[in-house]
Design a protein around this motif. Structure first.
Motif, short mmCIF file in Angstrom:
data_model
loop_
_atom_site.label_atom_id
_atom_site.label_comp_id
_atom_site.label_asym_id
_atom_site.label_seq_id
_atom_site.Cartn_x
_atom_site.Cartn_y
_atom_site.Cartn_z
N ASN A 1 -8.95 3.23 -10.98
CA ASN A 1 -10.10 2.19 -11.40
C ASN A 1 -9.90 0.88 -10.44
O ASN A 1 -9.62 -0.19 -10.84
N GLY A 2 -10.13 1.29 -9.12
CA GLY A 2 -10.30 0.14 -8.23
C GLY A 2 -9.45 -0.02 -7.24
O GLY A 2 -9.49 -0.96 -6.39
N GLN A 3 -8.08 0.18 -7.57
CA GLN A 3 -6.95 0.04 -6.67
C GLN A 3 -6.63 1.18 -5.81
O GLN A 3 -5.51 1.27 -5.34
N VAL B 1 -8.21 8.57 -8.82
CA VAL B 1 -8.83 7.57 -8.29
C VAL B 1 -9.56 6.83 -9.50
O VAL B 1 -9.54 5.50 -9.85
N LYS B 2 -10.12 7.82 -10.35
CA LYS B 2 -10.83 7.10 -11.21
C LYS B 2 -10.05 6.60 -12.55
O LYS B 2 -10.46 5.60 -13.01
N CYS C 1 0.97 -2.59 -9.59
CA CYS C 1 0.18 -3.37 -8.72
C CYS C 1 0.00 -2.77 -7.28
O CYS C 1 -0.44 -3.89 -6.25
N THR D 1 0.86 -1.15 0.08
CA THR D 1 0.16 -0.02 0.11
C THR D 1 0.88 1.05 0.16
O THR D 1 1.81 1.37 0.73
N HIS E 1 -1.59 -0.86 -3.98
CA HIS E 1 -3.23 -0.30 -3.71
C HIS E 1 -2.58 1.27 -3.21
O HIS E 1 -1.60 1.35 -2.43
N GLN F 1 -7.61 4.77 -3.00
CA GLN F 1 -8.80 5.44 -2.22
C GLN F 1 -8.30 7.02 -2.15
O GLN F 1 -7.07 7.30 -2.36
N ALA G 1 -0.15 2.10 -8.94
CA ALA G 1 -1.13 1.20 -9.31
C ALA G 1 -0.91 0.43 -10.61
O ALA G 1 -1.13 -0.96 -10.41
#
Ligand code: NAP
Length: 243
Positions: free
Chosen positions: A51-53, A47-48, A32, A10, A34, A55, A29
């Motif tokens: 896409n998913g990884q 963040v968009k 890989c 992270t 977060h 905050q 990201a």
């Protein structure tokens, strides 16, 4: 696993709303990780893209407790200290207010974010990476920005100073010192044909840097590939300082 992969990690990226922070967050990201995209404005656009990884975290790092609370609440493996501000002023007229603002963000926030991160890594008996985004003004005087130059010289020092303590607890601290890089902050220089020509002629690589140049180096310094690097300040300036 590739030594350049950040899978399972992270990463906190401060100032991820725009500029280098946004580019670094996306590259982390892609490797890989977060990503905690933090800024005093929403980083929702970043963040968009990810896409998913990631905050989105609206946080003002001028408040020292913000980093402390964040590092206590989240398991963070990589801390990218990207937030930085500049006040364009002459040495003759530079104000106490400008110095306060610049030193508070570029230096005090950077150091105490690193300290909170290091404490949390140490408590978890884990390992971690800190990457400070400084500037080639860690090594040069620059023009019209004494507080900024002073702060960036100090960031180079704060990249080295903690090594003795934190290397032993599994934390690498390093920095990237960008030169002339295309961002919204350098649009005016790029648009000025006289300054732009002078700049490009002075850069051995013959071009401005791109955000991707910074982002990819940040991934390297956050990955296991750089595990033996401590206290290094990586000049990312197309050879400007080497010339
Ligand atoms: P930028 O576009 O201004 O991005 C900085 C981000 O940090 C912005 O989103 C900003 O939010 C945020 N921020 C500022 N103060 C904050 C605070 N107290 N708490 C949370 N977020 C805060 O800057 P950049 O050009 O990408 O530069 C990033 C770093 O690289 C800085 O440290 C800078 O000194 C360094 N650098 C840049 C260049 C260059 O060519 N651009 C060259 C050398 C070094 P707001 O938009 O709300 O202010």
């Amino acid at each position: 696993m590739s030594p350049f992969s950040l899978a399972g990690k992270t990463a906190l990226v401060t100032g991820a709303y725009t500029g280098f922070g946004q580019g670094i967050a996306i590259a982390m990201a892609e490797a890989c990780a977060h990503v905690l995209c933090a800024g005093r404005r929403s980083c929702v656009d970043t963040v968009k893209v990810i896409n998913g990884q990631a905050q989105d975290m609206i946080l003002d790092f001028a408040d020292r407790m913000v980093a402390k609370d964040l590092c206590a609440a989240q398991t963070i493996d990589i801390s990218i200290n990207n937030v930085g501000i500049i006040r364009r002023d002459d040495a003759a007229t530079s104000t106490v207010g400008d110095w306060h603002d610049v030193i508070s963000i570029n230096l005090r926030a950077l150091f105490f974010t690193s300290q909170s991160f290091a404490q949390s890594v140490s408590e978890r008996q884990a390992t971690g990476k800190i990457v400070n985004i400084t500037s080639f003004l860690s090594f040069r005087g620059g023009i019209r920005g004494p507080s900024y130059t002073a702060s960036k010289h100090a960031v180079a020092g704060l990249t080295k100073a903690p090594c003795d303590e934190w290397a032993a607890t599994g934390i690498n601290v390093s920095a990237i010192a960008p030169g002339y890089i295309k961002t919204s902050n350098t649009e005016d220089l790029l648009a000025d044909p006289v300054r732009n020509t002078a700049i490009v002629e002075r850069i051995p690589a013959g071009r401005w840097g791109e955000t991707i140049d910074i982002a990819q180096s940040a991934v390297f310094l956050a990955a296991t590939a750089s595990d033996y690097i401590y206290g290094a300040v990586l000049n990312l300036d197309g050879g400007w300082l080497a010339r």
